[in-house]
Design a protein around this motif. Structure first.
Motif, short mmCIF file in Angstrom:
data_model
loop_
_atom_site.label_atom_id
_atom_site.label_comp_id
_atom_site.label_asym_id
_atom_site.label_seq_id
_atom_site.Cartn_x
_atom_site.Cartn_y
_atom_site.Cartn_z
N LYS A 11 0.86 -1.19 0.00
CA LYS A 11 0.00 0.00 0.00
C LYS A 11 0.90 1.25 0.00
O LYS A 11 1.95 1.24 -0.63
CB LYS A 11 -0.97 -0.03 1.18
CG LYS A 11 -1.75 -1.35 1.22
CD LYS A 11 -2.89 -1.35 2.17
CE LYS A 11 -3.57 -2.73 2.12
NZ LYS A 11 -4.73 -2.82 2.98
N HIS A 95 -7.74 -3.41 -6.26
CA HIS A 95 -7.77 -3.53 -4.79
C HIS A 95 -8.94 -2.71 -4.26
O HIS A 95 -9.27 -1.65 -4.82
CB HIS A 95 -6.45 -3.04 -4.18
CG HIS A 95 -6.39 -3.30 -2.71
ND1 HIS A 95 -6.97 -2.46 -1.80
CD2 HIS A 95 -5.85 -4.32 -2.01
CE1 HIS A 95 -6.78 -2.96 -0.57
NE2 HIS A 95 -6.11 -4.09 -0.68
N GLU A 97 -9.28 -0.68 -1.95
CA GLU A 97 -9.01 0.73 -1.66
C GLU A 97 -9.02 1.56 -2.94
O GLU A 97 -9.43 2.72 -2.94
CB GLU A 97 -7.66 0.86 -0.92
CG GLU A 97 -7.80 0.37 0.52
CD GLU A 97 -6.52 -0.23 1.10
OE1 GLU A 97 -5.44 -0.04 0.53
OE2 GLU A 97 -6.62 -0.91 2.15
N GLU A 167 -10.67 -10.78 -1.51
CA GLU A 167 -10.41 -9.97 -0.32
C GLU A 167 -11.71 -9.30 0.12
O GLU A 167 -12.07 -8.23 -0.41
CB GLU A 167 -9.37 -8.90 -0.61
CG GLU A 167 -8.05 -9.45 -1.10
CD GLU A 167 -6.91 -8.47 -0.86
OE1 GLU A 167 -6.04 -8.78 -0.04
OE2 GLU A 167 -6.93 -7.40 -1.46
N ALA A 171 -12.96 -7.41 5.80
CA ALA A 171 -11.87 -8.11 6.50
C ALA A 171 -10.53 -7.40 6.36
O ALA A 171 -9.54 -7.81 6.95
CB ALA A 171 -11.75 -9.54 5.98
N ILE A 172 -10.52 -6.32 5.58
CA ILE A 172 -9.24 -5.65 5.26
C ILE A 172 -8.90 -4.53 6.23
O ILE A 172 -9.77 -3.75 6.60
CB ILE A 172 -9.31 -5.07 3.82
CG1 ILE A 172 -9.35 -6.21 2.79
CG2 ILE A 172 -8.15 -4.14 3.54
CD1 ILE A 172 -9.51 -5.73 1.36
N GLY A 173 -7.65 -4.45 6.60
CA GLY A 173 -7.14 -3.27 7.32
C GLY A 173 -7.36 -3.31 8.82
O GLY A 173 -7.88 -4.29 9.37
N GLY A 213 -6.97 -10.37 3.53
CA GLY A 213 -7.84 -9.65 4.47
C GLY A 213 -7.54 -10.13 5.87
O GLY A 213 -7.96 -11.22 6.26
N SER A 214 -6.75 -9.33 6.62
CA SER A 214 -6.40 -9.66 8.01
C SER A 214 -5.76 -11.04 8.16
O SER A 214 -5.99 -11.71 9.17
CB SER A 214 -7.61 -9.54 8.93
OG SER A 214 -7.98 -8.19 9.07
N VAL A 215 -4.98 -11.46 7.18
CA VAL A 215 -4.22 -12.70 7.36
C VAL A 215 -3.15 -12.41 8.41
O VAL A 215 -2.49 -11.37 8.35
CB VAL A 215 -3.56 -13.14 6.03
CG1 VAL A 215 -2.65 -14.34 6.26
CG2 VAL A 215 -4.63 -13.46 4.99
N PHE A 233 -2.52 -13.45 0.45
CA PHE A 233 -2.16 -12.10 0.08
C PHE A 233 -2.23 -11.30 1.38
O PHE A 233 -3.31 -11.03 1.89
CB PHE A 233 -3.18 -11.60 -0.95
CG PHE A 233 -2.77 -10.36 -1.69
CD1 PHE A 233 -1.48 -9.90 -1.65
CD2 PHE A 233 -3.71 -9.67 -2.45
CE1 PHE A 233 -1.11 -8.76 -2.36
CE2 PHE A 233 -3.37 -8.54 -3.16
CZ PHE A 233 -2.06 -8.08 -3.11
N VAL A 234 -1.07 -10.98 1.90
CA VAL A 234 -1.00 -10.47 3.28
C VAL A 234 -0.68 -8.98 3.28
O VAL A 234 0.17 -8.52 2.53
CB VAL A 234 0.13 -11.22 4.04
CG1 VAL A 234 0.02 -10.96 5.53
CG2 VAL A 234 0.09 -12.71 3.76
N GLY A 235 -1.37 -8.24 4.13
CA GLY A 235 -1.09 -6.82 4.27
C GLY A 235 -0.21 -6.59 5.48
O GLY A 235 0.97 -6.97 5.49
N ARG A 236 -0.81 -6.02 6.53
CA ARG A 236 -0.04 -5.58 7.70
C ARG A 236 0.92 -6.63 8.26
O ARG A 236 2.04 -6.30 8.63
CB ARG A 236 -1.01 -5.16 8.81
CG ARG A 236 -1.71 -3.85 8.54
CD ARG A 236 -3.01 -3.78 9.31
NE ARG A 236 -3.95 -4.80 8.86
CZ ARG A 236 -4.88 -5.36 9.60
NH1 ARG A 236 -5.00 -5.01 10.85
NH2 ARG A 236 -5.68 -6.28 9.09
P1 PGA Z 1 -4.53 -6.55 5.67
O1 PGA Z 1 -4.58 -6.06 4.16
O2 PGA Z 1 -3.83 -7.90 5.68
O3 PGA Z 1 -3.72 -5.51 6.38
O4 PGA Z 1 -5.93 -6.64 6.16
C1 PGA Z 1 -4.94 -6.95 3.15
C2 PGA Z 1 -5.02 -6.26 1.83
O5 PGA Z 1 -5.51 -5.13 1.75
O6 PGA Z 1 -4.60 -6.85 0.84
#
Ligand code: PGA
Length: 253
Positions: A11, A95, A97, A167, A171-173, A213-215, A233-236
């Motif tokens: 991001k 995505h 966002e 995603e 569940a995201i962010g 999504g929040s993995v 697919f991992v974010g934070r």
């Molecule tokens: P997240 O992001 O793991 O921080 O929830 C996932 C994403 O937006 O791909």
């Protein structure tokens, strides 16, 4: 058998210095965990430097968005031609966002997917439903619509290069609620059915479906075990190499 996909979209995070430091560590980890196909999707400004660092690595490099035209009067946009020059391999499209804040729509995504395959990039198409869609029981319809429009007119040969990331927006962010694994399993199954209906069994099964999504280290293993979950697919949790390595270690067991 194809490798399990494990990657992250940064991001709007990481200056070039931070990006290079992270990539150095990930490169070492990628040698240790050869069973995964890693991919990273940095901001545009980091791409050149990261590409340099990755030249002797198997890590796939992606960008977070692109325009469908090769050039033109589109202030603030980046073209496939520019990304090709940098040497990216993958392009993330749609995505949530981008859809939420920048009015990205399925019809434009369709043009972007076609441009991506023309340029030899792997398109990573993100799809997902809102809380309301889930509550009203129309998740399958929403995802099916997003996929069908984005892939409209895309041949089976080209579609076989596309990755899909499911995603759920809810569940995201930081405010995201991690999804129940049974729900994820059902949705991934239904996505596979849509792909089969569009392209038949063989092509549909060649298209990886990733979950995002929040993995986190607490749910990654269960999610990875679900049928039709071909990657995470991992974010934070991947932006910090300590938690990302925990996930690699867990999935390895
Ligand atoms: P997240 O992001 O793991 O921080 O929830 C996932 C994403 O937006 O791909």
């Amino acid at each position: 058998m194809n490798k399990f996909l494990l990657g992250t979209n940064w991001k709007m995070h990481k200056t070039e210095q931070e990006a290079l430091a992270y990539t150095e560590v990930l490169k070492e980890a990628a040698k240790e965990y050869e069973e995964y196909q890693f991919f990273i999707i940095p901001p545009y400004t980091d791409l050149k430097g990261v590409k340099q660092l990755l030249k002797d690595s198997t890590i796939i490099l992606g960008a977070q968005n692109m325009h469908w035209e090769s050039e033109g009067p589109y202030t603030g946009e980046i073209s496939p031609e520019m990304l090709k020059e940098i040497g990216i391999n993958l392009i993330e499209l749609g995505h949530s966002e981008r859809r939420q804040y920048y009015n990205e729509n399925d019809f434009d995504l369709n043009k972007k997917i076609k441009a991506a395959v023309r340029y030899g990039f792997i398109p990573l198409l993100c799809v997902g439903e809102y809380t309301e869609d889930k509550e009203y029981g129309v998740t399958q319809e929403v995802l099916s619509k997003q996929i069908k429009i984005a892939l409209h007119g895309v041949s089976a040969t080209d579609a076989s290069k596309v990755w899909i990331a499911y995603e759920p927006v809810w569940a995201i962010g930081v405010n995201g609620i991690p999804a129940d694994v049974n729900y994820v399993r059902q949705v991934h199954e239904s996505i596979r059915e849509v792909l089969v209906s569009l392209y038949g069994n063989e092509t549909a099964h060649a298209m990886p479906i990733l979950y995002g999504g929040s993995v986190n280290p607490g749910n990654a293993l269960e999610l990875s075990k679900q049928p039709h979950v071909d990657g995470l697919f991992v974010g934070r949790s991947a932006w910090d190499m300590i938690t990302f390595k925990q996930i690699m270690e867990l999935l390895n067991k």
